[in-house]
Design a protein around this motif. Structure first.
Motif, PDB file in Angstrom:
ATOM      1  N   ASN A 209       1.158  -0.938  -0.786  1.00  0.00           N
ATOM      2  CA  ASN A 209       0.029   0.210   0.551  1.00  0.00           C
ATOM      3  C   ASN A 209       0.866   1.221  -0.170  1.00  0.00           C
ATOM      4  O   ASN A 209       0.211   2.015   0.062  1.00  0.00           O
ATOM      5  N   ASP A 210       2.270   1.010   0.212  1.00  0.00           N
ATOM      6  CA  ASP A 210       3.201   2.208  -0.157  1.00  0.00           C
ATOM      7  C   ASP A 210       2.846   3.359  -1.025  1.00  0.00           C
ATOM      8  O   ASP A 210       2.577   3.525  -2.373  1.00  0.00           O
ATOM      9  N   GLU A 211       2.827   4.320  -0.963  1.00  0.00           N
ATOM     10  CA  GLU A 211       2.797   5.479  -2.187  1.00  0.00           C
ATOM     11  C   GLU A 211       3.133   5.303  -2.767  1.00  0.00           C
ATOM     12  O   GLU A 211       3.026   5.245  -4.475  1.00  0.00           O
ATOM     13  N   PHE A 212       4.875   5.157  -2.820  1.00  0.00           N
ATOM     14  CA  PHE A 212       5.878   5.764  -3.531  1.00  0.00           C
ATOM     15  C   PHE A 212       5.605   4.399  -4.656  1.00  0.00           C
ATOM     16  O   PHE A 212       6.692   4.348  -5.234  1.00  0.00           O
ATOM     17  N   LEU A 213       5.810   3.243  -3.907  1.00  0.00           N
ATOM     18  CA  LEU A 213       5.375   1.512  -5.013  1.00  0.00           C
ATOM     19  C   LEU A 213       4.377   1.301  -5.935  1.00  0.00           C
ATOM     20  O   LEU A 213       4.953   1.934  -6.790  1.00  0.00           O
ATOM     21  N   VAL A 214       3.441   2.575  -5.078  1.00  0.00           N
ATOM     22  CA  VAL A 214       2.202   2.499  -6.139  1.00  0.00           C
ATOM     23  C   VAL A 214       2.388   3.006  -7.305  1.00  0.00           C
ATOM     24  O   VAL A 214       1.815   2.793  -8.607  1.00  0.00           O
ATOM     25  N   ARG A 215       2.875   4.617  -6.792  1.00  0.00           N
ATOM     26  CA  ARG A 215       3.183   5.560  -8.148  1.00  0.00           C
ATOM     27  C   ARG A 215       4.735   4.412  -9.302  1.00  0.00           C
ATOM     28  O   ARG A 215       4.297   4.741 -10.623  1.00  0.00           O
ATOM     29  N   GLU A 216       5.673   3.779  -8.512  1.00  0.00           N
ATOM     30  CA  GLU A 216       6.427   2.945  -9.333  1.00  0.00           C
ATOM     31  C   GLU A 216       5.763   2.371 -10.216  1.00  0.00           C
ATOM     32  O   GLU A 216       6.566   2.287 -11.374  1.00  0.00           O
ATOM     33  N   ILE A 217       5.079   1.760 -10.502  1.00  0.00           N
ATOM     34  CA  ILE A 217       3.970   0.269 -10.555  1.00  0.00           C
ATOM     35  C   ILE A 217       3.788   1.135 -11.519  1.00  0.00           C
ATOM     36  O   ILE A 217       3.537   0.787 -13.172  1.00  0.00           O
ATOM     37  N   ALA A 218       2.828   2.126 -10.622  1.00  0.00           N
ATOM     38  CA  ALA A 218       1.951   2.836 -12.328  1.00  0.00           C
ATOM     39  C   ALA A 218       2.422   4.072 -13.425  1.00  0.00           C
ATOM     40  O   ALA A 218       1.991   3.659 -14.321  1.00  0.00           O
ATOM     41  N   ASN A 219       3.529   4.042 -13.047  1.00  0.00           N
ATOM     42  CA  ASN A 219       4.369   4.894 -14.189  1.00  0.00           C
ATOM     43  C   ASN A 219       5.539   3.855 -14.907  1.00  0.00           C
ATOM     44  O   ASN A 219       5.915   3.599 -15.843  1.00  0.00           O
ATOM     45  N   SER A 220       5.502   2.166 -14.261  1.00  0.00           N
ATOM     46  CA  SER A 220       6.428   1.282 -15.449  1.00  0.00           C
ATOM     47  C   SER A 220       5.812   0.918 -16.682  1.00  0.00           C
ATOM     48  O   SER A 220       4.383   1.325 -16.995  1.00  0.00           O
ATOM     49  N   LYS A 221       7.083   1.010 -17.418  1.00  0.00           N
ATOM     50  CA  LYS A 221       6.630   0.850 -18.901  1.00  0.00           C
ATOM     51  C   LYS A 221       6.210  -0.478 -18.989  1.00  0.00           C
ATOM     52  O   LYS A 221       5.372  -1.127 -20.157  1.00  0.00           O
ATOM     53  N   ILE A 222       6.505  -1.389 -18.077  1.00  0.00           N
ATOM     54  CA  ILE A 222       6.699  -2.954 -18.307  1.00  0.00           C
ATOM     55  C   ILE A 222       5.077  -3.226 -18.216  1.00  0.00           C
ATOM     56  O   ILE A 222       5.156  -2.701 -16.833  1.00  0.00           O
ATOM     57  N   PRO A 223       4.599  -4.068 -18.412  1.00  0.00           N
ATOM     58  CA  PRO A 223       3.285  -4.741 -17.887  1.00  0.00           C
ATOM     59  C   PRO A 223       3.751  -5.465 -15.905  1.00  0.00           C
ATOM     60  O   PRO A 223       4.643  -6.230 -16.065  1.00  0.00           O
TER      61      PRO A 223
END
Length: 226
Positions: A209-223
């Protein structure tokens, strides 16, 4: 030299001390509900920012609303020990609802914030490749998941290559380590990334649930699959 005590003797002595302590009998405790299970009996944990207490309610006909994870409640009961498991627990006889717990409030506020930014929009979801050639996996090398995942892939899809990155999947450093592993894997030619762990309690899963981890996943170009 004194004889070594049997485990049951030590456990029995601790149980006696707890049962005779007046402070631990007929006590009111407030906290946030987590790991709630409703079966023959009610099992849940009561937590605050620094500690956690195991609770059990044996009453079949309960004259109160059932709590759920994230509820803030006040419980009335007495402490006891479960000697076979070597744990102490609060035997609850009454539950009073207070409201939404602080941790759940924080999580709900974060979800609303990220949703307003569009991070959960379906349009952001990436198509998963039908036949990936290289799969990146992020998990703890000390757990069973890395072996289970590898064995299942070898059995079902032996042509694929696995690139594994080690990261804690629970604890205070987990979110940061998973994020760093994502960054490293994104530098490699990979078709899909899987972040995985076994099951776990609400606390075990909280790093996801970490915000920065969520943002990293959302910005990933890889599925990414979790």
């Amino acid at each position: 030299m004194n004889r070594p005590l049997q485990v049951r003797e030590v456990s029995g002595y601790i149980s006696m001390l707890i049962s005779r302590d007046a402070i631990l009998r007929n006590i009111l405790v407030t906290g946030e509900v987590t790991n709630f299970k409703n079966g023959r009996y009610l099992y849940f944990d009561l937590q605050d920012d620094e500690a956690l207490i195991h609770c059990v309610c044996f009453f079949k006909n309960r004259a109160f609303d059932l709590p759920k994870n994230g509820d803030k409640i006040i419980v009335y009961g007495s402490f006891s020990t479960y000697q076979k498991g070597g744990v102490y627990q609060l035997i609850v006889s009454k539950i009073e609802m207070v409201g939404l717990g602080d941790k759940l409030k924080e999580l709900e506020e974060l979800k609303k914030k990220l949703a307003l930014e569009g991070l959960f929009d379906k349009s952001r979801k990436k198509l998963l490749p039908s036949f990936p050639k290289r799969i990146g996996i992020i998990t703890s090398f000390n757990g069973a998941v890395i072996h289970d995942f590898g064995n299942e892939i070898c059995r079902r899809y032996p042509l694929v290559k696995i690139v594994a990155a080690n990261a804690s999947v629970q604890g205070i450093n987990a979110a940061k380590e998973i994020k760093n592993a994502l960054i490293e894997l994104s530098k490699i030619d990979i078709d899909i990334i899987v972040i995985c762990r076994g099951g776990g309690s609400v606390e075990d899963l909280s790093p996801f649930n970490d915000e920065f981890l969520v943002r990293e996943i959302a910005n990933s170009k890889i599925p990414i699959v979790t």
